[in-house]
Motif scaffolding. Structure first.
Motif, PDB file in Angstrom:
ATOM      1  N   ASP A  82      71.824  19.403  45.681  1.00 16.17           N
ATOM      2  CA  ASP A  82      70.524  18.516  46.063  1.00 16.17           C
ATOM      3  C   ASP A  82      69.703  19.692  46.922  1.00 16.17           C
ATOM      4  O   ASP A  82      69.635  20.526  47.537  1.00 16.17           O
ATOM      5  CB  ASP A  82      71.223  17.941  47.115  1.00 16.17           C
ATOM      6  N   PRO A  83      68.309  19.703  46.101  1.00 17.60           N
ATOM      7  CA  PRO A  83      67.389  20.699  46.699  1.00 17.60           C
ATOM      8  C   PRO A  83      67.095  20.454  48.199  1.00 17.60           C
ATOM      9  O   PRO A  83      66.658  21.443  48.706  1.00 17.60           O
ATOM     10  CB  PRO A  83      66.110  20.452  45.781  1.00 17.60           C
ATOM     11  N   ARG A  84      67.175  19.201  48.836  1.00 14.87           N
ATOM     12  CA  ARG A  84      67.163  19.116  50.149  1.00 14.87           C
ATOM     13  C   ARG A  84      68.179  20.045  50.896  1.00 14.87           C
ATOM     14  O   ARG A  84      67.802  20.420  51.980  1.00 14.87           O
ATOM     15  CB  ARG A  84      67.019  17.756  50.620  1.00 14.87           C
ATOM     16  N   GLU A  85      69.277  20.129  50.299  1.00 15.74           N
ATOM     17  CA  GLU A  85      70.159  20.690  51.126  1.00 15.74           C
ATOM     18  C   GLU A  85      70.116  22.367  50.870  1.00 15.74           C
ATOM     19  O   GLU A  85      70.317  23.053  52.024  1.00 15.74           O
ATOM     20  CB  GLU A  85      71.703  20.435  50.381  1.00 15.74           C
ATOM     21  N   VAL A  86      69.493  22.699  50.120  1.00 13.85           N
ATOM     22  CA  VAL A  86      68.987  24.165  49.765  1.00 13.85           C
ATOM     23  C   VAL A  86      67.821  24.684  50.858  1.00 13.85           C
ATOM     24  O   VAL A  86      68.154  25.562  51.525  1.00 13.85           O
ATOM     25  CB  VAL A  86      68.439  24.503  48.444  1.00 13.85           C
ATOM     26  N   ARG A  87      67.085  23.616  50.719  1.00  9.45           N
ATOM     27  CA  ARG A  87      65.965  23.696  51.996  1.00  9.45           C
ATOM     28  C   ARG A  87      66.338  23.940  53.328  1.00  9.45           C
ATOM     29  O   ARG A  87      65.940  24.490  54.219  1.00  9.45           O
ATOM     30  CB  ARG A  87      64.961  22.798  51.712  1.00  9.45           C
ATOM     31  N   ARG A  88      67.486  22.979  53.770  1.00 10.52           N
ATOM     32  CA  ARG A  88      68.046  22.975  54.919  1.00 10.52           C
ATOM     33  C   ARG A  88      68.572  24.231  55.312  1.00 10.52           C
ATOM     34  O   ARG A  88      69.013  24.307  56.657  1.00 10.52           O
ATOM     35  CB  ARG A  88      68.763  21.439  55.081  1.00 10.52           C
ATOM     36  N   SER A  89      69.198  24.835  54.432  1.00 12.47           N
ATOM     37  CA  SER A  89      69.924  26.014  54.688  1.00 12.47           C
ATOM     38  C   SER A  89      69.239  27.175  54.812  1.00 12.47           C
ATOM     39  O   SER A  89      69.696  28.283  55.093  1.00 12.47           O
ATOM     40  CB  SER A  89      70.992  26.226  53.495  1.00 12.47           C
ATOM     41  N   HIS A  90      67.811  27.235  54.719  1.00 11.20           N
ATOM     42  CA  HIS A  90      67.024  28.399  54.557  1.00 11.20           C
ATOM     43  C   HIS A  90      65.718  28.205  55.923  1.00 11.20           C
ATOM     44  O   HIS A  90      65.441  27.081  55.574  1.00 11.20           O
ATOM     45  CB  HIS A  90      66.390  28.471  53.206  1.00 11.20           C
ATOM     46  N   THR A  91      65.516  29.096  56.190  1.00 13.39           N
ATOM     47  CA  THR A  91      64.507  29.365  57.375  1.00 13.39           C
ATOM     48  C   THR A  91      63.702  30.496  57.043  1.00 13.39           C
ATOM     49  O   THR A  91      64.427  31.518  56.627  1.00 13.39           O
ATOM     50  CB  THR A  91      64.806  29.164  58.852  1.00 13.39           C
ATOM     51  N   GLU A  92      62.619  30.507  57.230  1.00 13.93           N
ATOM     52  CA  GLU A  92      61.703  31.887  57.211  1.00 13.93           C
ATOM     53  C   GLU A  92      60.804  32.088  58.216  1.00 13.93           C
ATOM     54  O   GLU A  92      60.306  31.004  58.615  1.00 13.93           O
ATOM     55  CB  GLU A  92      61.137  32.003  55.767  1.00 13.93           C
ATOM     56  N   TYR A  93      60.325  33.294  58.397  1.00 14.27           N
ATOM     57  CA  TYR A  93      59.197  33.595  59.342  1.00 14.27           C
ATOM     58  C   TYR A  93      58.222  34.505  58.701  1.00 14.27           C
ATOM     59  O   TYR A  93      59.001  35.730  58.295  1.00 14.27           O
ATOM     60  CB  TYR A  93      59.727  33.913  60.837  1.00 14.27           C
ATOM     61  N   SER A 150      63.930  36.217  56.121  1.00 15.76           N
ATOM     62  CA  SER A 150      64.210  34.849  55.666  1.00 15.76           C
ATOM     63  C   SER A 150      65.848  35.120  56.093  1.00 15.76           C
ATOM     64  O   SER A 150      66.642  35.529  55.831  1.00 15.76           O
ATOM     65  CB  SER A 150      64.275  34.846  53.943  1.00 15.76           C
ATOM     66  N   VAL A 151      66.304  33.772  56.572  1.00 16.01           N
ATOM     67  CA  VAL A 151      67.512  33.660  57.315  1.00 16.01           C
ATOM     68  C   VAL A 151      68.405  32.326  56.245  1.00 16.01           C
ATOM     69  O   VAL A 151      67.658  31.310  56.068  1.00 16.01           O
ATOM     70  CB  VAL A 151      67.842  32.915  58.501  1.00 16.01           C
ATOM     71  N   VAL A 152      69.602  32.626  55.697  1.00 18.13           N
ATOM     72  CA  VAL A 152      69.961  31.641  54.641  1.00 18.13           C
ATOM     73  C   VAL A 152      71.430  31.605  55.348  1.00 18.13           C
ATOM     74  O   VAL A 152      72.108  32.393  55.695  1.00 18.13           O
ATOM     75  CB  VAL A 152      70.183  32.200  53.338  1.00 18.13           C
ATOM     76  N   ARG A 153      71.830  30.217  55.358  1.00 20.08           N
ATOM     77  CA  ARG A 153      73.368  30.156  55.718  1.00 20.08           C
ATOM     78  C   ARG A 153      74.344  30.010  54.815  1.00 20.08           C
ATOM     79  O   ARG A 153      74.042  29.113  53.699  1.00 20.08           O
ATOM     80  CB  ARG A 153      73.376  28.568  56.372  1.00 20.08           C
ATOM     81  N   LEU A 154      74.995  31.103  54.422  1.00 16.54           N
ATOM     82  CA  LEU A 154      75.738  31.218  53.253  1.00 16.54           C
ATOM     83  C   LEU A 154      76.823  30.199  53.098  1.00 16.54           C
ATOM     84  O   LEU A 154      77.319  29.959  51.969  1.00 16.54           O
ATOM     85  CB  LEU A 154      76.239  32.686  53.310  1.00 16.54           C
ATOM     86  N   ASP A 155      77.399  29.688  54.212  1.00 17.43           N
ATOM     87  CA  ASP A 155      78.464  28.548  54.013  1.00 17.43           C
ATOM     88  C   ASP A 155      78.035  27.452  53.345  1.00 17.43           C
ATOM     89  O   ASP A 155      78.668  26.723  52.504  1.00 17.43           O
ATOM     90  CB  ASP A 155      79.078  28.114  55.362  1.00 17.43           C
TER      91      ASP A 155
END
Length: 469
Positions: free
Chosen positions: A110-121, A93-98
């Motif tokens: 905004d949960p959409r902002e949370v989702r955009r800050s997070h990618t996973e594989y 899981s990669v999270v943009r901490l900024d």
């Protein structure tokens, strides 16, 4: 062991309760990890975060990469309850901490902002349990072959071609130069012991034993086959595979960035579920992780980069339980170092025991966050040091230059969703988790539908064997 359906007498416990020898034994014991009666022993081991050496800047750490895994073992049918299949999922899981820091300043997130800050594989694998084999092969050899296929095919990220097998070779090589072959200690087939490095060396495609001509695999380096059970549960070796996959996935990320974009290491914290340690048959790899990560830290220092921020976080276990017992004795924003003497005392080990020397490539600390809850973390020592070598240097603060910055970063990532949790780990676990209810039923039916000789039996779903103990 009772027969299936056999019940114990409702009064079967009475004799045990009335037994004076049993009562006397219970009354002789004390809890070694209980809350201490005085805070003096705690105070001398604690330090405020501000007094620790600092390298790097909190604002420079813009990303977190967290690796977590989940495993389960299912019984296939009522006709064959001892036939088991293991499933494993490992996720990065990669999270943009900024983005998370900016969201902390707003009233409504905004949960959409949370989702955009997070990618996973994530990648998945099925491994054979007891009484499953490839045609012409034994059960343990099938386990070895399937595990090797898993390592050879599982990429640590969808955008690269680097596999977990490549990570295992990198672990046994030097910075930027992966090993081309790895030595085994013993042949899994005939038990031949290697007399030198070349005797039982395996490459990425394997090799053969010079004594019995048995096929050797790169996966044999993990030695999980030593715990394979031909007649019962293989949940233990499954857990070893999960641990190895998690650690190799993190290592692949580290080496990928070092090879392609070294400056990314300065902006990233790498979080692992559990302590930075390897247990059981995996323990000999601890030395390789220690040396490899030490070399990487030295390589970063030569280029003016902050050493990689690598931390293991424990969610449960004896040390987490003890941290809860003593948390009010540790001021908020303070770190507690755990000396060998203290660890031996709270765990009931002999006073002269050398704890962790064979398993840990990082050292445990308890950090009481500014929110007030304790985190049990494991942090790498400075290059060239072994975290549990028994010396006074490795028990001091200066031996862990990344400790303060790591604690600062974790402070900004706390979440109240779960106890002892940080946001990146919660997200990684969400990506990796295998459900125990309907999910187990589906995984069981998948085994029934695909393994020849099993008939569909939806009533065969049973609780995991480790819940029956």
């Amino acid at each position: 062991m009772p027969y299936e359906g056999e019940k114990a007498s409702r009064l079967g416990h009475v004799g045990t309760v009335r037994n004076e020898a049993v009562k006397a034994a219970l009354q002789r014991w004390t809890i070694t990890s209980a809350r201490p009666s005085s805070r003096d022993a705690i105070d001398e081991l604690c330090s405020p975060l501000e007094d620790l050496p600092l390298i790097g800047k909190l604002d420079d750490v813009d990303f977190s990469i967290t690796v977590d895994g989940s495993d389960t073992e299912v019984e296939t049918t009522r006709d064959h309850p001892t036939v088991k299949v293991g499933y494993l999922r490992v996720a990065g899981s990669v999270v943009r901490l900024d983005v998370f820091r900016s969201l902390a300043q707003v009233r409504y997130v905004d949960p959409r902002e949370v989702r955009r800050s997070h990618t996973e594989y994530a990648f998945d694998v099925a491994l054979p349990g007891s009484q499953l084999a490839r045609p012409g092969m034994s059960g343990v050899d099938t386990w070895r072959a399937e595990l090797d296929a898993f390592l050879q095919s599982s990429r640590f990220d969808s955008s690269t071609s680097m596999t977990l097998a490549d990570g295992l070779l990198a672990l046994h090589g030097t910075r930027g130069t992966p090993a081309t072959k790895v030595a085994l200690r013993v042949c899994p087939g005939c038990g031949l012991k290697a007399t030198d490095i070349a005797t039982l060396a395996v490459t990425t495609t394997g090799s053969t034993c010079p004594s019995c001509n048995a096929q050797l695999y790169l996966a044999d380096v993990l030695r999980t086959h030593e715990e394979y059970n031909v007649e019962g549960s293989n949940f233990t070796p499954m857990g070893r595979v999960m641990t190895a996959a998690e650690r190799l996935m993190s290592l692949c990320y580290l080496n990928f960035f070092a090879d392609t974009a070294p400056d990314v290491l300065r902006h990233t914290i790498f979080i692992t579920d559990g302590p930075l340690a390897l247990f059981g048959p995996l323990a000999p790899l601890k030395r390789r992780f220690q040396e490899h990560l030490s070399d990487l830290s030295s390589w970063c220092a030569q280029r003016g980069l902050v050493a990689p921020l690598i931390v293991g976080i424990e969610k449960s276990g004896a040390f987490v339980e003890h941290a809860e017992q003593i948390k009010d004795l540790i001021p908020t924003g303070y770190v507690m170092r755990l000396t060998n003497d203290y660890i031996n005392r709270i765990s009931g080990r002999p006073a002269n025991n050398h704890y962790g020397v064979d398993e840990f490539y990082g050292r445990r600390f308890i950090y009481r966050t500014r929110a007030g809850d304790p985190l049990v973390i494991t942090v790498l020592p400075a290059p060239g040091l072994s975290p549990y070598d028994g010396g006074t240097e490795v028990e001091g603060w200066d031996a862990y230059p990344t400790l303060r910055l790591i604690c600062d970063v974790l402070d900004s990532l706390r979440t109240r969703m779960y106890q002892h949790a940080v946001v990146p780990m919660a997200l990684a676990h969400s990506a990796a988790a295998l459900p125990l209810g309907v999910g187990r039923s589906v995984l069981t039916m998948m085994a029934q539908q695909n393994i020849p000789g099993l008939k569909l039996d939806i009533q065969a779903v049973q609780p995991p064997t480790y819940f029956k103990r």
